[in-house]
Design a protein around this motif. Structure first.
Motif, PDB file in Angstrom:
ATOM      1  N   LEU A 134      -7.455 -19.650 -93.370  1.00  0.00           N
ATOM      2  CA  LEU A 134      -8.556 -20.177 -92.541  1.00  0.00           C
ATOM      3  C   LEU A 134      -9.842 -19.363 -92.638  1.00  0.00           C
ATOM      4  O   LEU A 134      -9.780 -18.322 -92.373  1.00  0.00           O
ATOM      5  N   TYR A 135     -10.666 -20.098 -93.059  1.00  0.00           N
ATOM      6  CA  TYR A 135     -12.356 -19.551 -93.132  1.00  0.00           C
ATOM      7  C   TYR A 135     -12.988 -20.186 -91.913  1.00  0.00           C
ATOM      8  O   TYR A 135     -12.761 -21.468 -91.613  1.00  0.00           O
ATOM      9  N   TYR A 136     -13.626 -19.335 -91.347  1.00  0.00           N
ATOM     10  CA  TYR A 136     -14.413 -19.733 -89.912  1.00  0.00           C
ATOM     11  C   TYR A 136     -15.869 -19.056 -89.809  1.00  0.00           C
ATOM     12  O   TYR A 136     -15.744 -17.800 -90.499  1.00  0.00           O
ATOM     13  N   ASN A 137     -16.575 -19.189 -88.903  1.00  0.00           N
ATOM     14  CA  ASN A 137     -17.799 -18.710 -88.475  1.00  0.00           C
ATOM     15  C   ASN A 137     -18.754 -18.383 -89.760  1.00  0.00           C
ATOM     16  O   ASN A 137     -19.114 -17.483 -89.951  1.00  0.00           O
ATOM     17  N   TYR A 138     -19.030 -19.664 -90.266  1.00  0.00           N
ATOM     18  CA  TYR A 138     -20.233 -19.785 -91.331  1.00  0.00           C
ATOM     19  C   TYR A 138     -20.863 -21.077 -90.912  1.00  0.00           C
ATOM     20  O   TYR A 138     -20.117 -22.074 -90.484  1.00  0.00           O
ATOM     21  N   ARG A 139     -21.931 -21.188 -91.343  1.00  0.00           N
ATOM     22  CA  ARG A 139     -22.711 -22.444 -91.156  1.00  0.00           C
ATOM     23  C   ARG A 139     -23.537 -23.147 -92.389  1.00  0.00           C
ATOM     24  O   ARG A 139     -24.151 -22.504 -92.887  1.00  0.00           O
ATOM     25  N   PRO A 140     -22.883 -24.255 -92.727  1.00  0.00           N
ATOM     26  CA  PRO A 140     -23.665 -24.855 -94.001  1.00  0.00           C
ATOM     27  C   PRO A 140     -25.152 -25.447 -93.788  1.00  0.00           C
ATOM     28  O   PRO A 140     -26.047 -24.973 -94.731  1.00  0.00           O
ATOM     29  N   TRP A 141     -25.578 -25.559 -92.545  1.00  0.00           N
ATOM     30  CA  TRP A 141     -27.033 -25.727 -92.031  1.00  0.00           C
ATOM     31  C   TRP A 141     -27.680 -24.604 -92.381  1.00  0.00           C
ATOM     32  O   TRP A 141     -28.933 -24.670 -92.414  1.00  0.00           O
ATOM     33  N   GLU A 142     -27.158 -23.383 -92.517  1.00  0.00           N
ATOM     34  CA  GLU A 142     -27.865 -22.289 -92.922  1.00  0.00           C
ATOM     35  C   GLU A 142     -27.672 -21.722 -94.081  1.00  0.00           C
ATOM     36  O   GLU A 142     -27.815 -20.581 -94.373  1.00  0.00           O
ATOM     37  N   ARG A 143     -27.420 -22.584 -95.190  1.00  0.00           N
ATOM     38  CA  ARG A 143     -26.984 -22.239 -96.481  1.00  0.00           C
ATOM     39  C   ARG A 143     -25.742 -21.253 -96.560  1.00  0.00           C
ATOM     40  O   ARG A 143     -26.083 -20.320 -97.473  1.00  0.00           O
ATOM     41  N   GLN A 144     -24.867 -21.338 -95.792  1.00  0.00           N
ATOM     42  CA  GLN A 144     -23.752 -20.292 -95.926  1.00  0.00           C
ATOM     43  C   GLN A 144     -22.578 -20.961 -96.414  1.00  0.00           C
ATOM     44  O   GLN A 144     -22.551 -22.547 -96.471  1.00  0.00           O
ATOM     45  N   ARG A 145     -21.576 -20.372 -97.284  1.00  0.00           N
ATOM     46  CA  ARG A 145     -20.577 -20.987 -97.609  1.00  0.00           C
ATOM     47  C   ARG A 145     -19.297 -20.172 -97.352  1.00  0.00           C
ATOM     48  O   ARG A 145     -19.248 -18.816 -96.938  1.00  0.00           O
ATOM     49  N   CYS A 146     -17.989 -20.695 -97.398  1.00  0.00           N
ATOM     50  CA  CYS A 146     -16.963 -20.280 -96.709  1.00  0.00           C
ATOM     51  C   CYS A 146     -16.399 -19.006 -97.464  1.00  0.00           C
ATOM     52  O   CYS A 146     -16.038 -17.945 -97.016  1.00  0.00           O
ATOM     53  N   ASP A 147     -16.889 -19.022 -98.774  1.00  0.00           N
ATOM     54  CA  ASP A 147     -15.997 -17.864 -99.846  1.00  0.00           C
ATOM     55  C   ASP A 147     -17.060 -16.643 -99.806  1.00  0.00           C
ATOM     56  O   ASP A 147     -16.330 -15.718-100.148  1.00  0.00           O
ATOM     57  N   GLN A 148     -18.195 -16.927 -99.234  1.00  0.00           N
ATOM     58  CA  GLN A 148     -19.253 -15.853 -99.377  1.00  0.00           C
ATOM     59  C   GLN A 148     -19.394 -15.370 -97.568  1.00  0.00           C
ATOM     60  O   GLN A 148     -20.003 -13.873 -97.614  1.00  0.00           O
ATOM     61  N   ASP A 149     -19.561 -16.084 -96.832  1.00  0.00           N
ATOM     62  CA  ASP A 149     -20.345 -15.768 -95.470  1.00  0.00           C
ATOM     63  C   ASP A 149     -19.377 -16.022 -94.464  1.00  0.00           C
ATOM     64  O   ASP A 149     -19.601 -15.581 -93.167  1.00  0.00           O
ATOM     65  N   ALA A 150     -18.018 -16.124 -94.571  1.00  0.00           N
ATOM     66  CA  ALA A 150     -17.310 -16.672 -93.395  1.00  0.00           C
ATOM     67  C   ALA A 150     -16.195 -15.419 -93.251  1.00  0.00           C
ATOM     68  O   ALA A 150     -15.967 -14.758 -93.995  1.00  0.00           O
ATOM     69  N   ASN A 151     -15.808 -15.470 -91.962  1.00  0.00           N
ATOM     70  CA  ASN A 151     -14.743 -14.653 -91.486  1.00  0.00           C
ATOM     71  C   ASN A 151     -13.455 -15.272 -92.011  1.00  0.00           C
ATOM     72  O   ASN A 151     -13.275 -16.613 -92.240  1.00  0.00           O
ATOM     73  N   HIS A 152     -12.098 -14.876 -92.368  1.00  0.00           N
ATOM     74  CA  HIS A 152     -10.991 -15.389 -92.573  1.00  0.00           C
ATOM     75  C   HIS A 152     -10.014 -14.649 -92.196  1.00  0.00           C
ATOM     76  O   HIS A 152      -9.689 -13.457 -91.836  1.00  0.00           O
ATOM     77  N   THR A 153      -8.751 -15.576 -92.178  1.00  0.00           N
ATOM     78  CA  THR A 153      -7.417 -15.149 -91.589  1.00  0.00           C
ATOM     79  C   THR A 153      -6.412 -15.557 -92.258  1.00  0.00           C
ATOM     80  O   THR A 153      -6.527 -16.823 -92.561  1.00  0.00           O
TER      81      THR A 153
END
Length: 310
Positions: free
Chosen positions: A249-268
């Motif tokens: 699970l990837y979370y805590n990232y924001r596409p509207w801020e030009r963020q992506r799950c593989d680079q900017d998210a937390n994961h568990t």
């Protein structure tokens, strides 16, 4: 006086030994089968518990998704994605924007529980225009503290960190899922970045939001949802392996801020040894299927379960 004693003959002794041996062999075989059955049953129960837990965790988050934002990707770092309803089995990653349900529930204000955001916009208010909106019934100071805590201080409504976004309920004209800001970035016309009025979640900022982009025209509707994070569920497999993967699970990232799950998210890690992870959309409902496997005595066993999220 002659005393006679009876005794087993050699033949009788041999027969008794043979019979006892046969009974021992049968008993041992029965015990082995009982033990094997116990191990198998225990493993199946364990797999069932893991599968149900993983599905429940995914379903709870999907329950608070912004439905039109849900997409499917082929690779976690790839550019190939489609609106979920248009995707086939070659798309393995499920991704969506969730609305801030915890902040919506709000806090106790001393007399009653007040929502952090009401979900309503006063279209007749003079403060509702391309620069911002008025949302009566909101307590954005409550929403700010809740979102700030959940995001580990990475999101704030006062403009001191990443921005939240509001998504209007109901689009007109041509619908384009890329307008939620998904990578590769196109635009975020459906996820509008906001902060409390004047950057202060107090006073008029309790019920007013300013758009970060104040120049462009916007489609503003009466109902909205506040969002602070996107989510992704992705199977991560060893090279060349497709039937023994970890579900992440990837979370805590924001596409509207030009963020992506593989680079900017937390994961568990959600669950290991996933043999199957499938999903499809039917109307507004998402059907999920997860199978989890285990190796017992050089035999592969698996348990599968499906769940529908409305």
């Amino acid at each position: 006086m002659k005393i006679s004693r009876s005794a087993f003959t050699m033949v009788e002794l041999v027969m008794v030994i043979v019979i006892f041996g046969i009974i021992a062999m049968i008993s041992a075989d029965i015990f082995v089968k009982i033990y094997d059955s116990y191990i198998l049953t225990r493993s199946m129960n364990n797999l069932q518990s893991k599968t149900e837990l993983a599905l429940d965790q995914i379903a709870r988050r999907l329950q608070y998704r912004i439905k039109d934002s849900t997409i499917a990707r082929k690779e976690v770092d790839g550019t190939d994605y489609l609106f979920l309803a248009d995707a086939d089995d070659s798309y393995h990653i499920l991704e969506w924007i969730g609305y801030a349900n915890e902040a919506y529930k709000g806090k106790w204000d001393g007399t009653k529980n007040t929502p952090g955001w009401s979900g309503f916009i006063d279209l007749d208010n003079a403060n509702t225009d391309k620069s911002g909106v008025s949302s009566p019934g909101s307590r954005f100071d409550f929403a700010n503290s809740i979102i700030n805590s959940l995001s580990k201080n990475s999101v704030s409504l006062d403009g001191s960190a990443d921005h939240t976004a509001i998504v209007m309920d109901g689009h007109v004209g041509d619908y384009n899922v890329s307008s939620y800001g998904w990578y590769p970035w196109h635009d975020n016309n459906y996820a509008l970045r906001v902060k409390c009025h004047g950057g202060a979640c107090s006073g008029s900022g309790l019920m007013q939001l300013d758009f970060i982009d104040t120049n462009s025209s916007k489609e503003i509707y009466e109902h909205y949802k506040l969002a602070w994070s996107a989510y992704a569920i992705a199977p991560e497999c060893p090279t060349g392996v497709t039937d023994d993967c970890n579900l992440t699970l990837y979370y805590n990232y924001r596409p509207w801020e030009r963020q992506r799950c593989d680079q900017d998210a937390n994961h568990t890690l959600l669950v290991e040894h996933v043999t199957t992870f499938k999903f499809n959309q039917m109307g507004d409902s998402i059907r999920l299927k997860i199978c989890i496997g285990e190796n017992i005595y050089d035999k592969n066993i698996s348990f599968c379960k499906e769940k529908v999220v409305f």
